[in-house]
Design a protein around this motif. Structure first.
Motif, PDB file in Angstrom:
ATOM      1  N   THR A  61      -3.873   9.109  -0.943  1.00  0.00           N
ATOM      2  CA  THR A  61      -2.335   8.474  -1.185  1.00  0.00           C
ATOM      3  C   THR A  61      -2.560   6.859  -0.743  1.00  0.00           C
ATOM      4  O   THR A  61      -2.022   5.935  -1.302  1.00  0.00           O
ATOM      5  CB  THR A  61      -1.590   9.237  -0.315  1.00  0.00           C
ATOM      6  N   PHE A  62      -3.143   6.690   0.256  1.00  0.00           N
ATOM      7  CA  PHE A  62      -3.403   4.994   0.762  1.00  0.00           C
ATOM      8  C   PHE A  62      -4.401   4.482  -0.368  1.00  0.00           C
ATOM      9  O   PHE A  62      -4.092   3.224  -0.171  1.00  0.00           O
ATOM     10  CB  PHE A  62      -4.045   5.306   2.071  1.00  0.00           C
ATOM     11  N   ILE A  63      -5.221   4.950  -0.973  1.00  0.00           N
ATOM     12  CA  ILE A  63      -6.203   4.173  -1.520  1.00  0.00           C
ATOM     13  C   ILE A  63      -5.155   3.865  -2.792  1.00  0.00           C
ATOM     14  O   ILE A  63      -5.083   2.777  -3.346  1.00  0.00           O
ATOM     15  CB  ILE A  63      -7.388   5.010  -2.144  1.00  0.00           C
ATOM     16  N   SER A  64      -4.289   4.825  -3.485  1.00  0.00           N
ATOM     17  CA  SER A  64      -3.396   4.566  -4.458  1.00  0.00           C
ATOM     18  C   SER A  64      -2.580   3.276  -4.113  1.00  0.00           C
ATOM     19  O   SER A  64      -2.317   2.354  -4.940  1.00  0.00           O
ATOM     20  CB  SER A  64      -2.586   5.830  -4.986  1.00  0.00           C
ATOM     21  N   ALA A  65      -1.922   3.517  -3.012  1.00  0.00           N
ATOM     22  CA  ALA A  65      -0.907   2.233  -2.557  1.00  0.00           C
ATOM     23  C   ALA A  65      -1.702   1.052  -2.480  1.00  0.00           C
ATOM     24  O   ALA A  65      -1.269   0.066  -2.785  1.00  0.00           O
ATOM     25  CB  ALA A  65      -0.468   2.941  -1.128  1.00  0.00           C
ATOM     26  N   LEU A  66      -2.856   1.059  -1.821  1.00  0.00           N
ATOM     27  CA  LEU A  66      -3.648  -0.167  -1.823  1.00  0.00           C
ATOM     28  C   LEU A  66      -3.968  -0.733  -3.397  1.00  0.00           C
ATOM     29  O   LEU A  66      -3.900  -2.154  -3.635  1.00  0.00           O
ATOM     30  CB  LEU A  66      -5.165   0.167  -1.125  1.00  0.00           C
ATOM     31  N   SER A  67      -4.268   0.128  -4.200  1.00  0.00           N
ATOM     32  CA  SER A  67      -4.563  -0.074  -5.661  1.00  0.00           C
ATOM     33  C   SER A  67      -3.315  -1.042  -6.128  1.00  0.00           C
ATOM     34  O   SER A  67      -3.483  -1.852  -6.848  1.00  0.00           O
ATOM     35  CB  SER A  67      -5.150   0.866  -6.513  1.00  0.00           C
ATOM     36  N   PHE A  68      -2.184  -0.414  -5.989  1.00  0.00           N
ATOM     37  CA  PHE A  68      -0.924  -0.904  -6.526  1.00  0.00           C
ATOM     38  C   PHE A  68      -0.531  -2.292  -5.599  1.00  0.00           C
ATOM     39  O   PHE A  68      -0.271  -3.357  -6.538  1.00  0.00           O
ATOM     40  CB  PHE A  68       0.354   0.187  -5.963  1.00  0.00           C
ATOM     41  N   LEU A  69      -0.953  -2.271  -4.545  1.00  0.00           N
ATOM     42  CA  LEU A  69      -0.569  -3.876  -3.890  1.00  0.00           C
ATOM     43  C   LEU A  69      -1.699  -4.562  -4.419  1.00  0.00           C
ATOM     44  O   LEU A  69      -1.363  -5.871  -4.681  1.00  0.00           O
ATOM     45  CB  LEU A  69      -0.955  -3.595  -2.357  1.00  0.00           C
ATOM     46  N   GLU A  70      -2.913  -4.395  -4.694  1.00  0.00           N
ATOM     47  CA  GLU A  70      -4.028  -5.132  -5.149  1.00  0.00           C
ATOM     48  C   GLU A  70      -3.368  -5.668  -6.498  1.00  0.00           C
ATOM     49  O   GLU A  70      -3.892  -6.966  -6.704  1.00  0.00           O
ATOM     50  CB  GLU A  70      -5.353  -4.398  -5.549  1.00  0.00           C
ATOM     51  N   ILE A  71      -2.871  -4.968  -7.419  1.00  0.00           N
ATOM     52  CA  ILE A  71      -2.287  -5.511  -8.755  1.00  0.00           C
ATOM     53  C   ILE A  71      -1.302  -6.602  -8.252  1.00  0.00           C
ATOM     54  O   ILE A  71      -1.349  -7.665  -8.898  1.00  0.00           O
ATOM     55  CB  ILE A  71      -1.693  -4.567  -9.445  1.00  0.00           C
ATOM     56  N   LEU A  72      -0.232  -6.138  -7.528  1.00  0.00           N
ATOM     57  CA  LEU A  72       0.735  -7.485  -7.156  1.00  0.00           C
ATOM     58  C   LEU A  72       0.101  -8.413  -6.602  1.00  0.00           C
ATOM     59  O   LEU A  72       0.477  -9.626  -6.908  1.00  0.00           O
ATOM     60  CB  LEU A  72       1.668  -6.604  -6.115  1.00  0.00           C
ATOM     61  N   TYR A  73      -0.896  -8.325  -5.668  1.00  0.00           N
ATOM     62  CA  TYR A  73      -1.619  -9.439  -4.871  1.00  0.00           C
ATOM     63  C   TYR A  73      -2.331 -10.369  -5.916  1.00  0.00           C
ATOM     64  O   TYR A  73      -2.039 -11.828  -5.616  1.00  0.00           O
ATOM     65  CB  TYR A  73      -2.653  -8.787  -4.073  1.00  0.00           C
ATOM     66  N   THR A  74      -2.869 -10.003  -6.969  1.00  0.00           N
ATOM     67  CA  THR A  74      -3.581 -10.696  -7.742  1.00  0.00           C
ATOM     68  C   THR A  74      -2.681 -11.535  -8.849  1.00  0.00           C
ATOM     69  O   THR A  74      -3.053 -12.348  -9.353  1.00  0.00           O
ATOM     70  CB  THR A  74      -4.736  -9.813  -8.276  1.00  0.00           C
ATOM     71  N   THR A  75      -1.854 -10.559  -9.231  1.00  0.00           N
ATOM     72  CA  THR A  75      -0.913 -11.083 -10.089  1.00  0.00           C
ATOM     73  C   THR A  75       0.183 -12.212  -9.525  1.00  0.00           C
ATOM     74  O   THR A  75       0.278 -12.976 -10.504  1.00  0.00           O
ATOM     75  CB  THR A  75       0.233 -10.048 -10.718  1.00  0.00           C
ATOM     76  N   ALA A  76       0.334 -12.409  -8.340  1.00  0.00           N
ATOM     77  CA  ALA A  76       0.975 -13.724  -7.712  1.00  0.00           C
ATOM     78  C   ALA A  76       0.294 -14.964  -8.100  1.00  0.00           C
ATOM     79  O   ALA A  76       0.817 -16.079  -7.957  1.00  0.00           O
ATOM     80  CB  ALA A  76       1.141 -13.284  -6.133  1.00  0.00           C
ATOM     81  N   THR A  77      -1.052 -14.886  -8.086  1.00  0.00           N
ATOM     82  CA  THR A  77      -1.859 -16.072  -8.374  1.00  0.00           C
ATOM     83  C   THR A  77      -2.638 -16.380  -9.605  1.00  0.00           C
ATOM     84  O   THR A  77      -2.606 -17.319 -10.101  1.00  0.00           O
ATOM     85  CB  THR A  77      -3.006 -16.248  -7.057  1.00  0.00           C
ATOM     86  N   ILE A  78      -3.543 -15.036 -10.022  1.00  0.00           N
ATOM     87  CA  ILE A  78      -4.480 -15.443 -11.212  1.00  0.00           C
ATOM     88  C   ILE A  78      -3.752 -15.625 -12.618  1.00  0.00           C
ATOM     89  O   ILE A  78      -4.180 -16.584 -13.260  1.00  0.00           O
ATOM     90  CB  ILE A  78      -5.319 -14.083 -11.316  1.00  0.00           C
ATOM     91  N   PRO A  79      -2.495 -15.195 -12.963  1.00  0.00           N
ATOM     92  CA  PRO A  79      -1.986 -15.667 -14.094  1.00  0.00           C
ATOM     93  C   PRO A  79      -1.810 -17.182 -14.220  1.00  0.00           C
ATOM     94  O   PRO A  79      -1.932 -17.839 -15.186  1.00  0.00           O
ATOM     95  CB  PRO A  79      -0.672 -14.831 -14.079  1.00  0.00           C
ATOM     96  N   LYS A  80      -1.346 -17.509 -13.081  1.00  0.00           N
ATOM     97  CA  LYS A  80      -0.831 -19.032 -12.834  1.00  0.00           C
ATOM     98  C   LYS A  80      -2.259 -20.021 -12.888  1.00  0.00           C
ATOM     99  O   LYS A  80      -2.115 -20.882 -13.549  1.00  0.00           O
ATOM    100  CB  LYS A  80      -0.141 -19.300 -11.775  1.00  0.00           C
ATOM    101  N   MET A  81      -3.169 -19.427 -12.328  1.00  0.00           N
ATOM    102  CA  MET A  81      -4.580 -19.887 -12.577  1.00  0.00           C
ATOM    103  C   MET A  81      -4.989 -20.266 -13.953  1.00  0.00           C
ATOM    104  O   MET A  81      -5.624 -21.159 -14.613  1.00  0.00           O
ATOM    105  CB  MET A  81      -5.441 -19.376 -11.494  1.00  0.00           C
ATOM    106  N   LEU A  82      -4.996 -19.030 -14.634  1.00  0.00           N
ATOM    107  CA  LEU A  82      -5.319 -18.983 -16.027  1.00  0.00           C
ATOM    108  C   LEU A  82      -4.584 -19.763 -16.914  1.00  0.00           C
ATOM    109  O   LEU A  82      -5.147 -20.552 -17.631  1.00  0.00           O
ATOM    110  CB  LEU A  82      -5.194 -17.576 -16.519  1.00  0.00           C
TER     111      LEU A  82
END
Length: 317
Positions: A61-82
């Motif tokens: 359950t915690f791993i799933s939550a971490l995976s969801f946060l990872e998607i949000l975390y990287t989406t905050a910066t990487i698309p703008k970098m690209l």
């Protein structure tokens, strides 16, 4: 006395990206691959955990939550970098910069809290296996996960609100690849208040990081003490394997974060600033799906199971 005319900055221009088109493309291709892998890899983990009832345990359950946060975390910066790598004018609006900082830090702090909770979960599972099911109930898992997110999304609000009130009347060239507190604060019109608040921000980050690291460290001290008491090699290996993945993620993430936010008055060159930022904003999230899938026997078997249950073609003679 005549007050000098000041023009308020409406946007920031990222000046740390390569100016050469060839170099920009060379950076764009691997970054796009990494981002796609992060999103797809974490979605696979979330899907596999949801589809397999035997994985409906606190750890997953915690791993799933971490995976969801990872998607949000990287989406905050990487698309703008690209987009910046392929754009001639690598700019971001002032409000867009504030939003990027907010979501980057809110999801990052949520991850820090969740990694701390995961360390405590492993401590309970290994050190109190008989009481673990009655303590770490599904309700408590949900409450802990939501508490991590609430803490993460509230903590950066005062800093963002304060930065939004600062005067930015000089250069708008941001020497970084995304909006972050210190690079943005350096562009504020110099005054005593800004210098003091930079030091306050440093202290806040230090307290957050050191508190999380100490809690995780104490959890692992307890875990190691219990593992050393296990006489059977099989039991020792099983206990160790349940937390080694989490420890690797912890080391990757907190190591690079500490280098960036525990510097205080120390300064790095632009190259090292960007290298460290890429380590915790891109590389650490990139390795997480690998660590939690390739190093996790149950998730690997669940993925193979669903792949094997794909559509099969039957031939009739």
């Amino acid at each position: 006395m005549e007050i000098p005319n000041r023009t308020t900055v409406q946007e920031f221009i990222f000046s740390a990206f390569p100016y050469s088109w060839v170099k920009s493309v060379v950076c764009f291709v691997p970054l796009l691959f990494i981002y796609a892998f992060i999103v797809v890899g974490n979605l696979v983990i979330i899907t596999v955990v949801q589809l397999n009832t035997h994985l409906h345990t606190p750890m997953y359950t915690f791993i799933s939550a971490l995976s969801f946060l990872e998607i949000l975390y990287t989406t905050a910066t990487i698309p703008k970098m690209l987009s910046s790598l392929l754009s001639e004018r690598r700019s971001i609006s002032f409000n867009g910069c504030l939003l990027q900082m907010y979501f980057f830090h809110s999801t990052g702090i949520s991850e820090v809290c969740l990694l701390t909770v995961m360390a405590f979960d492993r401590y309970l599972a290994i050190c109190s296996p008989l009481h673990y099911p009655s303590i770490m109930t599904p309700k408590l898992c949900t409450q802990l996960t939501l508490s991590c997110c609430v803490c993460g999304f509230i903590t950066p609000l005062p800093e963002i609100a304060w930065i939004s009130t600062l005067p930015f009347c000089g250069s708008n060239h941001l020497e970084h690849i995304f909006c972050d507190f210190l690079p943005v604060l350096r562009l504020a019109c110099t005054d005593t208040r800004a210098i003091v608040m930079i030091q306050v921000v440093d202290v806040i980050h230090a307290v957050e990081i050191i508190t999380a690291v100490m809690l995780i460290f104490m959890s692992y001290v307890g875990i190691v003490a219990i593992i050393l008491r296990i006489r059977s090699a099989g039991g020792c290996h099983k206990a160790f394997s349940t937390c080694v993945s989490h420890f690797i993620v912890f080391s990757l993430f907190f190591g690079s974060v500490a280098l960036m936010y525990l510097r205080f008055s120390a300064t790095y060159s632009l190259f090292w600033d960007i290298a460290i930022a890429l380590a915790f904003a891109v590389l650490s999230p990139f390795f997480n799906p690998i660590i939690y899938s390739l190093r996790n026997k149950e998730i690997k078997e669940a993925i193979k199971k669903h792949i094997g249950q794909g559509p099969q073609v039957r031939y009739f003679s």
